[in-house]
Write a protein that holds these residues in place. Structure first.
Motif, PDB file in Angstrom:
ATOM      1  N   VAL A  87       0.950  -1.146  -0.024  1.00 51.41           N
ATOM      2  CA  VAL A  87       0.053   0.116   0.091  1.00 51.41           C
ATOM      3  C   VAL A  87       1.081   1.161   0.132  1.00 51.41           C
ATOM      4  O   VAL A  87       1.902   1.405   1.154  1.00 51.41           O
ATOM      5  N   ASP A  88       0.890   1.954  -1.072  1.00 53.68           N
ATOM      6  CA  ASP A  88       1.854   3.277  -1.120  1.00 53.68           C
ATOM      7  C   ASP A  88       1.056   4.390  -0.449  1.00 53.68           C
ATOM      8  O   ASP A  88       0.327   4.161   0.505  1.00 53.68           O
ATOM      9  N   GLN A 135      -0.258   6.901  -1.227  1.00 56.64           N
ATOM     10  CA  GLN A 135      -1.617   7.371  -1.554  1.00 56.64           C
ATOM     11  C   GLN A 135      -2.800   6.290  -1.301  1.00 56.64           C
ATOM     12  O   GLN A 135      -3.750   6.533  -1.651  1.00 56.64           O
ATOM     13  N   GLY A 136      -2.316   5.283  -0.623  1.00 60.48           N
ATOM     14  CA  GLY A 136      -3.439   4.278  -0.570  1.00 60.48           C
ATOM     15  C   GLY A 136      -3.641   3.390  -1.478  1.00 60.48           C
ATOM     16  O   GLY A 136      -4.578   2.488  -1.462  1.00 60.48           O
ATOM     17  N   ARG A 137      -2.785   3.453  -2.665  1.00 61.01           N
ATOM     18  CA  ARG A 137      -3.177   2.432  -3.632  1.00 61.01           C
ATOM     19  C   ARG A 137      -2.348   1.026  -3.495  1.00 61.01           C
ATOM     20  O   ARG A 137      -1.385   0.982  -2.790  1.00 61.01           O
TER      21      ARG A 137
END
Length: 144
Positions: free
Chosen positions: A17-18, A20-22
């Motif tokens: 999970v990066d 930005q929440g991706r």
């Protein structure tokens, strides 16, 4: 004529999970070279061959792609969930030193495992939401 396969696709058990929440679950790892294992030993932050940071730096060099990230950095590898880091360590070992049977066994074991929290959960339908606004409006006000 046969060719040497040098790059392998993988799917992380949980996913990265990066910032930005991706979620990034799929990627590719290439075979390691001697340089991939030697260069990180020259990094001043690595204390020796048993330093866990060595693993991070080696994986950063050989993971070519992870989801939609433009570049995989050591920061990204450090941010992996423990199960994903362990999977990549095993994957690295199998594609560099293992047999086809070991590769197939690792990929099949990973595909058949279901980790806690990785499956979509079915929430029971709570039914129609009560109209709380109406309930608030019906509360009698105190006379002043």
């Amino acid at each position: 004529m046969s060719s040497l396969r040098t790059s392998y696709e993988f799917t992380l058990p949980r996913g990265y999970v990066d910032g930005q929440g991706r979620l990034h679950k799929t990627g590719t790892m290439r075979l390691a070279t001697a340089r991939d294992e030697l260069e990180p030993l020259r990094d001043p932050t690595v204390q020796g061959p048993d330093d866990p940071r060595l693993t991070i730096l080696v994986l950063t060099r050989v993971v070519e792609a992870l989801g939609s990230l433009d570049l995989v950095t050591s920061y990204d590898i450090e941010g992996l969930f423990a199960v994903d880091l362990a999977f990549l360590q095993d994957f690295y070992g199998v594609i560099n030193f293992g047999s086809q049977e070991e590769y197939d066994a690792l990929v099949n074991a990973q595909a058949s495992s279901a980790l806690l929290g990785t499956e979509p959960t079915q929430q029971p339908d709570p039914g129609p939401r009560p109209n709380l606004r109406r309930a608030v409006e019906e509360i009698p006000r105190k006379a002043q």
